[in-house]
Scaffold this motif. Structure first.
Motif, PDB file in Angstrom:
ATOM      1  N   ILE A  42       0.833  -1.213   0.000  1.00 37.62           N
ATOM      2  CA  ILE A  42       0.000   0.000   0.000  1.00 37.62           C
ATOM      3  C   ILE A  42       0.863   1.258   0.000  1.00 37.62           C
ATOM      4  N   TYR A  43       1.940   1.239   0.787  1.00 37.63           N
ATOM      5  CA  TYR A  43       2.745   2.449   0.984  1.00 37.63           C
ATOM      6  C   TYR A  43       4.051   2.440   0.183  1.00 37.63           C
ATOM      7  N   LYS A  44       4.168   1.538  -0.754  1.00 41.19           N
ATOM      8  CA  LYS A  44       5.408   1.449  -1.537  1.00 41.19           C
ATOM      9  C   LYS A  44       5.732   2.793  -2.191  1.00 41.19           C
ATOM     10  N   GLY A  45       6.940   3.287  -1.932  1.00 41.38           N
ATOM     11  CA  GLY A  45       7.367   4.559  -2.507  1.00 41.38           C
ATOM     12  C   GLY A  45       6.988   5.781  -1.706  1.00 41.38           C
ATOM     13  N   ASP A  46       6.249   5.620  -0.602  1.00 39.90           N
ATOM     14  CA  ASP A  46       5.845   6.765   0.230  1.00 39.90           C
ATOM     15  C   ASP A  46       6.979   7.082   1.208  1.00 39.90           C
ATOM     16  N   PRO A  47       7.652   8.223   1.058  1.00 36.26           N
ATOM     17  CA  PRO A  47       8.807   8.528   1.912  1.00 36.26           C
ATOM     18  C   PRO A  47       8.456   8.795   3.363  1.00 36.26           C
ATOM     19  N   ASN A  48       7.188   9.049   3.651  1.00 36.82           N
ATOM     20  CA  ASN A  48       6.787   9.368   5.026  1.00 36.82           C
ATOM     21  C   ASN A  48       6.226   8.179   5.792  1.00 36.82           C
ATOM     22  N   PHE A  49       6.081   7.061   5.135  1.00 39.23           N
ATOM     23  CA  PHE A  49       5.531   5.879   5.791  1.00 39.23           C
ATOM     24  C   PHE A  49       6.539   5.271   6.763  1.00 39.23           C
ATOM     25  N   VAL A  50       6.064   4.927   7.957  1.00 41.26           N
ATOM     26  CA  VAL A  50       6.893   4.262   8.966  1.00 41.26           C
ATOM     27  C   VAL A  50       6.187   2.961   9.356  1.00 41.26           C
ATOM     28  N   PRO A 161       6.451  12.703   8.235  1.00 36.07           N
ATOM     29  CA  PRO A 161       6.197  11.376   8.801  1.00 36.07           C
ATOM     30  C   PRO A 161       5.390  11.472  10.090  1.00 36.07           C
ATOM     31  N   PRO A 162       4.730  10.398  10.464  1.00 33.67           N
ATOM     32  CA  PRO A 162       3.973  10.393  11.716  1.00 33.67           C
ATOM     33  C   PRO A 162       4.910  10.330  12.915  1.00 33.67           C
ATOM     34  N   ALA A 163       4.485  10.914  14.017  1.00 30.78           N
ATOM     35  CA  ALA A 163       5.222  10.772  15.275  1.00 30.78           C
ATOM     36  C   ALA A 163       4.922   9.401  15.866  1.00 30.78           C
ATOM     37  N   ILE A 164       5.747   8.983  16.782  1.00 29.52           N
ATOM     38  CA  ILE A 164       5.590   7.675  17.407  1.00 29.52           C
ATOM     39  C   ILE A 164       4.188   7.528  17.998  1.00 29.52           C
ATOM     40  N   MET A 165       3.570   6.354  17.757  1.00 28.17           N
ATOM     41  CA  MET A 165       2.252   6.010  18.298  1.00 28.17           C
ATOM     42  C   MET A 165       1.128   6.899  17.756  1.00 28.17           C
ATOM     43  N   THR A 166       1.310   7.433  16.534  1.00 33.00           N
ATOM     44  CA  THR A 166       0.228   8.150  15.862  1.00 33.00           C
ATOM     45  C   THR A 166      -0.012   7.500  14.508  1.00 33.00           C
ATOM     46  N   THR A 167      -1.140   7.828  13.889  1.00 28.81           N
ATOM     47  CA  THR A 167      -1.517   7.170  12.646  1.00 28.81           C
ATOM     48  C   THR A 167      -0.977   7.909  11.424  1.00 28.81           C
ATOM     49  N   TYR A 168      -0.937   7.159  10.331  1.00 31.83           N
ATOM     50  CA  TYR A 168      -0.568   7.709   9.029  1.00 31.83           C
ATOM     51  C   TYR A 168      -1.288   6.867   7.987  1.00 31.83           C
ATOM     52  N   ASN A 169      -1.694   7.499   6.898  1.00 31.77           N
ATOM     53  CA  ASN A 169      -2.412   6.784   5.844  1.00 31.77           C
ATOM     54  C   ASN A 169      -2.327   7.566   4.549  1.00 31.77           C
ATOM     55  N   PRO A 170      -2.599   6.913   3.414  1.00 28.04           N
ATOM     56  CA  PRO A 170      -2.626   7.642   2.144  1.00 28.04           C
ATOM     57  C   PRO A 170      -3.751   8.669   2.120  1.00 28.04           C
ATOM     58  N   PRO A 171      -3.610   9.724   1.314  1.00 29.80           N
ATOM     59  CA  PRO A 171      -4.638  10.771   1.268  1.00 29.80           C
ATOM     60  C   PRO A 171      -5.999  10.286   0.801  1.00 29.80           C
ATOM     61  N   TRP A 172      -6.056   9.165   0.063  1.00 33.26           N
ATOM     62  CA  TRP A 172      -7.342   8.743  -0.497  1.00 33.26           C
ATOM     63  C   TRP A 172      -8.236   8.008   0.498  1.00 33.26           C
ATOM     64  N   TYR A 173      -7.750   7.682   1.689  1.00 31.23           N
ATOM     65  CA  TYR A 173      -8.566   6.905   2.629  1.00 31.23           C
ATOM     66  C   TYR A 173      -9.829   7.644   3.053  1.00 31.23           C
ATOM     67  N   GLY A 174      -9.736   8.953   3.210  1.00 36.30           N
ATOM     68  CA  GLY A 174     -10.916   9.714   3.621  1.00 36.30           C
ATOM     69  C   GLY A 174     -12.047   9.560   2.619  1.00 36.30           C
ATOM     70  N   ALA A 175     -11.714   9.613   1.327  1.00 38.92           N
ATOM     71  CA  ALA A 175     -12.731   9.464   0.279  1.00 38.92           C
ATOM     72  C   ALA A 175     -13.332   8.059   0.296  1.00 38.92           C
ATOM     73  N   ILE A 294      12.651   3.388  14.105  1.00 44.08           N
ATOM     74  CA  ILE A 294      11.827   2.278  13.633  1.00 44.08           C
ATOM     75  C   ILE A 294      11.799   2.254  12.105  1.00 44.08           C
ATOM     76  N   LYS A 295      11.757   3.436  11.501  1.00 42.65           N
ATOM     77  CA  LYS A 295      11.763   3.508  10.036  1.00 42.65           C
ATOM     78  C   LYS A 295      13.048   2.921   9.464  1.00 42.65           C
ATOM     79  N   ALA A 296      14.152   3.153  10.142  1.00 39.35           N
ATOM     80  CA  ALA A 296      15.432   2.623   9.666  1.00 39.35           C
ATOM     81  C   ALA A 296      15.433   1.104   9.645  1.00 39.35           C
ATOM     82  N   ALA A 297      14.683   0.482  10.567  1.00 40.17           N
ATOM     83  CA  ALA A 297      14.622  -0.977  10.630  1.00 40.17           C
ATOM     84  C   ALA A 297      13.677  -1.559   9.590  1.00 40.17           C
ATOM     85  N   ASN A 298      12.828  -0.695   8.977  1.00 41.63           N
ATOM     86  CA  ASN A 298      11.874  -1.111   7.950  1.00 41.63           C
ATOM     87  C   ASN A 298      10.969  -2.237   8.439  1.00 41.63           C
ATOM     88  N   GLY A 299      10.597  -2.183   9.716  1.00 43.26           N
ATOM     89  CA  GLY A 299       9.620  -3.116  10.250  1.00 43.26           C
ATOM     90  C   GLY A 299      10.156  -4.443  10.744  1.00 43.26           C
TER      91      GLY A 299
END
Length: 393
Positions: A42-50, A161-175, A294-299
Motif C-alpha cells: 500500500i505504501y510502496k514509494g511513500d517517503p513518510n511511511f513508517v 512522517p507520523p510521530a511515534i504512536m500516531t496514525t498515518y495513511n494515504p490521502p485517499w482513505y478519507g474518500a 523504527i523507520k530505519a529498521a523497515n519493520g
C-alpha cells in the motif's frame, strides 16, 4: 416508510461490491502475516511511511499477549483479489467503553486498502456484519482498539512522517470511508513546537507566580521506583481524562503493558510529575520520537536470521532529535489553575537542555478550546488533523 426510503437511497449511493474480491477472517499464521505485510504494498514509494515492527504487530493481534483481549473481542478481516491481499480491517467489541460511556457502539480499526471504494465497501460490510451480530447499533473508527491506542484517520498533514504512536495513511482513505456512508464524529489536532522558540515572557512570568503561590513542585519520574511511579500516574491518568470525549479507563493490565512498552524509550527527565504538598496532581509524558529509528529498521529486526534491522534501529536511535508530548493532564480540583502551563514550560526547558530540536504535541480534541489556546500561546502551530468517523449499523 421515509426511513426505509432513506436507507435505500444511502445504499444506492454506495460503490458497487466487486465480484472478484473475497473478504475472509484471519485464521492462519499465513493470514496474519499477509494482514501485517499488506502495508508494504500500500505504501510502496511513500517517503513518510513508517512501518510498525512486525514483532510488535503480531503481539498486538495476539489474544494471549495483548491485555485488551482480557475483556474485548476483535475479528480481523483480509480482502483478496485473485489471491492477492488488497485490503484489511479489524472489527472491535469494547464492552468497557460502552459501559463507561453509556453507548452501544462497535469500532473499526487497522484499516488499509487499495484505492478502490468497492474493496473498502466489502471490508466495511464484513466488519458491520460481525458488529451487528454482537448487537451494536453504530460503528466508530478508526481506532486500534480504543482511544487509548492509535486513533483517527489523517486528513491533513501528509507532508511529514507520523510521530511515534500516531496514525498515518494515504490521502485517499478519507474518500473511501466517506463513500461508504461514514460521517465525521470528531477531529483531533497535532501541534508542532520548536524548542528554540522561547515561550512568551508573559506566560512564563504568570506560570512562575502560580508555581510560587500554589506551592507546586515538578520532578522527573524515578525509574528506580518504577512500579510505584506507574501506580501514581495511572491514578492521575484515569482521573484527568475521565470526562473527555471517547475516553475509557485503562485496566491495570493495559496500563502496566503500556508502561513496560514506554519504559524502553522514555527519558525520565521528560516524564514530569507536578505535586502540591507532596500530592501528585498532574503529569506530562514526553517521549523521544522513536519512529525515525523504527523507520530505519523497515519493520523487521532480523533478516535471514541476522539482527540487521536491530543494528539499524539502535544506530538511528542515537540521532533522534524530536519528541512527542503524549499526555499532559491535571486532576479535578487543580484544573484551570495554570499547572498545565508549568508542565509545558518545564518540558520545553528540559527538551532544550537535552538537545532536542522540538517535536509534536498530540493529540488534542478540536473542541478543547482551553488546551488548544494554551498550546498556541506557547508557540505551537497546528500541523496535522485526524478524523474519527461514525455510521449507524
Amino acid at each position: 416508510m421515509a426511513a426505509a426510503a432513506e436507507m435505500q437511497n444511502t445504499e444506492a449511493k454506495q460503490p458497487p461490491l466487486p465480484s472478484d474480491v473475497e473478504v475472509t477472517p484471519v485464521r492462519s499464521s499465513a493470514d496474519r502475516t499477509a494482514f501485517i505485510r499488506l502495508t508494504y504494498s500500500i505504501y510502496k514509494g511513500d517517503p513518510n511511511f513508517v512501518p510498525h515492527l512486525e514483532m510488535e504487530r503480531r503481539d498486538f493481534m495476539d489474544p494471549k499477549k495483548h491485555p485488551f483481549f482480557e475483556f474485548g473481542e476483535v475479528e480481523f478481516f483480509l480482502a483478496r483479489r485473485a489471491g492477492k491481499p488488497v485490503g484489511r480491517i479489524a472489527a472491535v467489541s469494547n464492552p468497557r467503553y460502552n459501559e463507561f460511556q453509556g453507548t452501544n457502539v462497535g469500532f473499526f480499526g487497522l484499516f488499509e486498502c487499495v484505492d478502490d471504494a468497492g474493496v473498502a465497501r466489502a471490508l466495511f460490510e464484513k466488519a458491520a456484519e460481525w458488529l451487528r451480530a454482537k448487537g451494536f447499533t453504530s460503528v466508530i473508527g478508526p481506532m486500534s482498539y480504543s482511544t487509548n491506542g492509535e486513533v483517527g484517520l489523517l486528513i491533513e498533514g501528509f507532508n511529514t512522517p507520523p510521530a511515534i504512536m500516531t496514525t498515518y495513511n494515504p490521502p485517499w482513505y478519507g474518500a473511501l470511508i466517506e463513500a461508504n456512508g461514514f460521517t465525521k464524529a470528531k477531529d483531533l489536532y497535532a501541534w508542532e513546537l520548536s524548542s528554540s522558540t522561547p515561550p512568551p515572557e508573559k506566560v512564563a512570568r504568570i506560570a512562575e507566580k502560580i508555581r510560587q503561590r500554589e506551592g507546586v513542585t515538578v520532578r522527573p519520574v524515578n525509574l528506580k521506583e518504577f512500579d510505584a511511579e506507574v501506580a501514581r500516574v495511572k491514578t492521575m491518568y484515569n482521573a484527568a481524562w475521565e470526562k473527555n470525549w471517547g475516553f475509557v479507563p485503562m485496566t491495570e493490565h493495559e496500563f502496566d503493558h503500556l508502561a513496560r512498552e514506554l519504559k524502553q524509550m522514555v527519558r525520565p527527565e521528560l516524564v514530569l510529575v507536578a505535586e502540591v504538598k507532596g500530592e501528585p496532581v498532574g503529569f506530562a509524558l514526553t517521549i523521544p520520537d522513536a519512529n525515525e529509528a523504527i523507520k530505519a529498521a523497515n519493520g523487521r529486526l532480523t533478516t535471514f536470521g541476522l539482527p540487521i534491522g536491530l543494528a539499524k534501529l539502535l544506530l538511528a536511535t542515537r540521532r533522534i532529535r524530536r519528541l512527542r508530548l503524549v499526555l499532559l493532564g491535571t486532576v479535578e480540583g487543580y484544573r484551570r489553575r495554570g499547572l498545565d502551563a508549568i508542565l509545558y514550560l518545564d518540558t520545553l526547558n528540559k527538551a532544550r537542555e537535552l538537545g532536542y530540536e522540538g517535536g509534536e504535541i498530540s493529540w488534542t480534541l478540536e473542541d478543547n478550546h482551553l488546551v488548544n489556546r494554551a498550546i498556541e500561546s506557547m508557540g505551537g502551530k497546528q500541523s496535522k488533523r485526524y478524523r474519527v468517523y461514525e455510521k449507524p449499523l
